[in-house]
Scaffold this motif. Structure first.
Motif, mmCIF file in Angstrom:
data_model
loop_
_atom_site.group_PDB
_atom_site.id
_atom_site.type_symbol
_atom_site.label_atom_id
_atom_site.label_comp_id
_atom_site.label_asym_id
_atom_site.label_seq_id
_atom_site.Cartn_x
_atom_site.Cartn_y
_atom_site.Cartn_z
ATOM 1 N N TRP A 147 0.841 -1.214 0.000
ATOM 2 C CA TRP A 147 0.000 0.000 0.000
ATOM 3 C C TRP A 147 0.871 1.257 0.000
ATOM 4 O O TRP A 147 0.541 2.241 -0.653
ATOM 5 N N VAL A 148 1.967 1.225 0.741
ATOM 6 C CA VAL A 148 2.887 2.374 0.757
ATOM 7 C C VAL A 148 3.437 2.639 -0.642
ATOM 8 O O VAL A 148 3.422 3.773 -1.134
ATOM 9 N N LEU A 149 3.911 1.583 -1.289
ATOM 10 C CA LEU A 149 4.484 1.731 -2.627
ATOM 11 C C LEU A 149 3.446 2.203 -3.637
ATOM 12 O O LEU A 149 3.731 3.050 -4.492
ATOM 13 N N MET A 150 2.220 1.660 -3.545
ATOM 14 C CA MET A 150 1.174 2.064 -4.480
ATOM 15 C C MET A 150 0.792 3.530 -4.266
ATOM 16 O O MET A 150 0.552 4.269 -5.224
ATOM 17 N N ALA A 151 0.721 3.961 -3.002
ATOM 18 C CA ALA A 151 0.366 5.353 -2.710
ATOM 19 C C ALA A 151 1.448 6.311 -3.208
ATOM 20 O O ALA A 151 1.152 7.425 -3.654
ATOM 21 N N LEU A 152 2.706 5.878 -3.149
ATOM 22 C CA LEU A 152 3.816 6.746 -3.549
ATOM 23 C C LEU A 152 4.080 6.714 -5.056
ATOM 24 O O LEU A 152 4.421 7.740 -5.646
ATOM 25 N N PHE A 153 3.894 5.557 -5.678
ATOM 26 C CA PHE A 153 4.329 5.427 -7.071
ATOM 27 C C PHE A 153 3.268 4.884 -8.031
ATOM 28 O O PHE A 153 3.457 4.949 -9.247
ATOM 29 N N GLY A 154 2.160 4.344 -7.496
ATOM 30 C CA GLY A 154 1.258 3.625 -8.387
ATOM 31 C C GLY A 154 -0.125 4.206 -8.570
ATOM 32 O O GLY A 154 -1.009 3.561 -9.129
ATOM 33 N N THR A 155 -0.344 5.453 -8.135
ATOM 34 C CA THR A 155 -1.702 6.007 -8.191
ATOM 35 C C THR A 155 -2.199 6.177 -9.629
ATOM 36 O O THR A 155 -3.380 5.955 -9.907
ATOM 37 N N LYS A 156 -1.316 6.561 -10.555
ATOM 38 C CA LYS A 156 -1.759 6.751 -11.943
ATOM 39 C C LYS A 156 -2.145 5.431 -12.592
ATOM 40 O O LYS A 156 -3.111 5.351 -13.358
ATOM 41 N N VAL A 157 -1.392 4.377 -12.257
ATOM 42 C CA VAL A 157 -1.719 3.055 -12.802
ATOM 43 C C VAL A 157 -3.076 2.602 -12.278
ATOM 44 O O VAL A 157 -3.919 2.107 -13.035
ATOM 45 N N ILE A 158 -3.290 2.791 -10.979
ATOM 46 C CA ILE A 158 -4.562 2.411 -10.355
ATOM 47 C C ILE A 158 -5.713 3.191 -10.983
ATOM 48 O O ILE A 158 -6.780 2.636 -11.286
ATOM 49 N N ALA A 159 -5.503 4.488 -11.185
ATOM 50 C CA ALA A 159 -6.562 5.333 -11.748
ATOM 51 C C ALA A 159 -6.960 4.859 -13.141
ATOM 52 O O ALA A 159 -8.145 4.810 -13.476
ATOM 53 N N ARG A 160 -5.973 4.506 -13.945
ATOM 54 C CA ARG A 160 -6.260 4.078 -15.316
ATOM 55 C C ARG A 160 -6.991 2.740 -15.369
ATOM 56 O O ARG A 160 -7.778 2.487 -16.275
ATOM 57 N N MET A 161 -6.732 1.879 -14.394
ATOM 58 C CA MET A 161 -7.308 0.542 -14.426
ATOM 59 C C MET A 161 -8.508 0.387 -13.498
ATOM 60 O O MET A 161 -9.048 -0.710 -13.343
ATOM 61 N N ASN A 162 -8.944 1.495 -12.875
ATOM 62 C CA ASN A 162 -10.014 1.445 -11.882
ATOM 63 C C ASN A 162 -11.275 0.783 -12.437
ATOM 64 O O ASN A 162 -11.860 -0.101 -11.815
ATOM 65 N N ALA A 163 -11.711 1.226 -13.622
ATOM 66 C CA ALA A 163 -12.952 0.692 -14.204
ATOM 67 C C ALA A 163 -12.839 -0.802 -14.465
ATOM 68 O O ALA A 163 -13.790 -1.559 -14.240
ATOM 69 N N VAL A 164 -11.656 -1.259 -14.918
ATOM 70 C CA VAL A 164 -11.442 -2.686 -15.191
ATOM 71 C C VAL A 164 -11.567 -3.501 -13.907
ATOM 72 O O VAL A 164 -12.199 -4.564 -13.870
ATOM 73 N N PHE A 165 -10.960 -2.985 -12.825
ATOM 74 C CA PHE A 165 -11.008 -3.685 -11.539
ATOM 75 C C PHE A 165 -12.446 -3.821 -11.046
ATOM 76 O O PHE A 165 -12.857 -4.874 -10.557
ATOM 77 N N VAL A 166 -13.215 -2.750 -11.161
ATOM 78 C CA VAL A 166 -14.601 -2.757 -10.687
ATOM 79 C C VAL A 166 -15.425 -3.777 -11.473
ATOM 80 O O VAL A 166 -16.154 -4.590 -10.890
ATOM 81 N N VAL A 167 -15.301 -3.754 -12.795
ATOM 82 C CA VAL A 167 -16.055 -4.686 -13.640
ATOM 83 C C VAL A 167 -15.663 -6.129 -13.322
ATOM 84 O O VAL A 167 -16.529 -7.016 -13.202
ATOM 85 N N ALA A 168 -14.361 -6.365 -13.170
ATOM 86 C CA ALA A 168 -13.889 -7.725 -12.886
ATOM 87 C C ALA A 168 -14.438 -8.232 -11.560
ATOM 88 O O ALA A 168 -14.875 -9.395 -11.454
ATOM 89 N N LEU A 169 -14.435 -7.385 -10.541
ATOM 90 C CA LEU A 169 -14.946 -7.791 -9.234
ATOM 91 C C LEU A 169 -16.439 -8.125 -9.310
ATOM 92 O O LEU A 169 -16.892 -9.135 -8.750
ATOM 93 N N PHE A 170 -17.204 -7.300 -10.026
ATOM 94 C CA PHE A 170 -18.633 -7.566 -10.133
ATOM 95 C C PHE A 170 -18.906 -8.819 -10.956
ATOM 96 O O PHE A 170 -19.898 -9.512 -10.726
#
Length: 452
Positions: A147-170
């Protein structure tokens, strides 16, 4: 798109016209936030502790309260173009008094971060059959480092893939529902009564309602940081409806998912030495185990990816609270990396304190803190500054700030202490029934006596 745009606007800058977002973009952010393991756990808590019929009442309360609080708080932040923490600092806390808001945010948001970490960790432990205490704690620490690494370096990656993650979970959740229907258990899954040993109806219903109230207040405070980006005030209605609706949908999926894997989860936790009630509670509070039971490694991978977006946001929010707390008390600035690390270290303290074993108390006290903040802000803006004309609604960034708004701090502290004591001693089962009216009445009286 949504997160990329919001990253370019500082906390103390009003949202400029070219950074405003269409309401579906903001609604998508909120729908992603509410689709998490902790929200799935909420569905299990509501159904298993209150039973499906009374759980339906809880779901209705969740929807109504989420909509009202999110809309009213969101409208304030939209009109000022500033996030909730800054608006609260100028309105109800004061500069140094905003330490109170930071402490609430640290307790609630980092607490939710810790809950999600434990839930994800338990799903991984179950999937790989790791049983040693050393493996358990090494995994929790490793996830916190992620979580530390994602907060410091991975927020843009998470933002771009957010919709994919949500759809996959549902999709995975939909698959679990299909499995329940294929086994001919869908009717039972949607109509069963209380399934936790030793839980009385009133007790179980109060537990489920406190969880619903806590998450409603948390959604309102969190969503306000994004509703300020809306293009039109009327956009707040579909944004709020979407966030509240997805919270309910996740509840329903959570109730079904926990039902699907309940017996096997109970057996799993019983084998670890837990009694019937503790094992049942652990099965309800760990929906990730049920998802792994249903969909194996694919389900586990999707759980990990979907939790990244939520826990990264929680980690960032917790770090912001740590930064504001230090700044409000000392006037000094904490380096961002240090704030992120401190937030996750606090999360580990929650984990070491076995937060899932204390989830009832955490959610109940959390409901007091989040709703008292929301009600206080709503009372100040719409009633005291609005109808009563005490103080200005307009925030002027750069003007000298009030050090402490004693009206707000006294109200928040008094209501929180009294409601907490009455809840802890069993006098009141649902603290919100006291928190809401007491906050309004006390703040109005103090505003009359003390003025702006």
């Amino acid at each position: 798109m949504g997160n990329k745009a919001t990253d370019q606007v500082s906390l103390f800058e009003r949202v400029p016209a070219d950074k405003r977002l269409a309401w579906p973009d903001i609604a998508a952010i909120l729908s992603g936030v509410v689709s998490s393991l902790s929200k799935l756990m909420g569905g299990g808590i509501v159904a298993f502790y209150a039973g499906c019929q009374m759980g339906g009442v809880t779901v209705a309360i969740t929807f109504v309260l989420s909509f009202i609080l999110t809309y009213l708080v969101g409208k304030i932040c939209y009109r000022q173009g500033l996030p909730n923490n800054v608006v609260s600092r100028y309105y109800i806390f004061g500069k140094k008094g905003s330490a109170a808001g930071s402490l609430i945010w640290i307790f609630v948001l980092i607490g939710v971060l810790a809950v999600g970490t434990v839930q994800l960790g338990n799903a991984i432990l179950f999937a790989f059959g790791w049983e040693s205490e050393l493996a358990r704690w090494a995994l929790f620490i490793g996830i916190s480092c992620a979580w530390v690494l994602m907060a410091l370096f991975g927020t843009k990656v998470i933002a771009r893939m957010n919709a994919v993650f949500v759809v996959a979970l549902f999709c995975v959740m939909g698959y679990v529902v299909y499995l329940i229907a294929a086994d001919g258990q869908l009717l039972e899954a949607a109509t069963h009564g209380i399934l936790i040993p030793g839980v009385e109806p009133v007790e179980g219903f109060a537990y489920s309602v406190n969880y619903a109230i806590m998450t409603s207040g948390l959604l309102a405070l969190f969503a306000a940081d994004f509703t300020r980006f809306a293009r039109k005030e009327r956009d707040l209605i579909p944004i709020t409806l979407t966030g509240s609706l997805f919270a309910i949908i996740t509840y329903v999926f959570g109730a079904l998912i926990v039902f699907y894997g309940f017996q096997q989860s109970v057996e799993y936790f019983s084998a670890q030495g837990m009694g019937p009630e503790l094992a049942a509670n652990a099965a309800v509070t760990n929906p990730g185990v049920s998802l792994v039971l249903a969909s194996g490694g694919i389900g586990l991978a999707i759980i990990c990816l979907s939790q990244m977006k939520v826990e990264t946001s929680n980690s960032i929010g917790g770090a912001n609270a740590v930064s504001n707390l230090m700044n409000s008390l000392t006037g000094k600035t904490v380096p961002w990396a240090a704030a992120v690390i401190i937030a996750n270290l606090i999360g580990l303290v929650f984990i070491f304190g076995n937060i899932l074993d204390q989830i009832n108390a955490f959610m109940s006290y959390g409901s007091i803190l989040t709703t008292s903040w929301c009600i206080l802000l709503i009372t100040d803006y719409y009633l005291v500054r609005g109808k009563m004309g005490i103080g200005s609604r307009e925030i002027r960034i750069g003007d000298a700030e009030e050090a402490v708004n004693w009206r707000g701090i006294i109200t928040l502290a008094s209501v929180t202490v009294v409601a907490s004591v009455l809840y802890a001693t069993g006098v009141i089962a649902v603290p919100f029934l006291l928190v809401a009216p007491a906050t309004i009445v006390l703040y109005v009286i103090l505003s009359r006596l003390m003025g702006a």
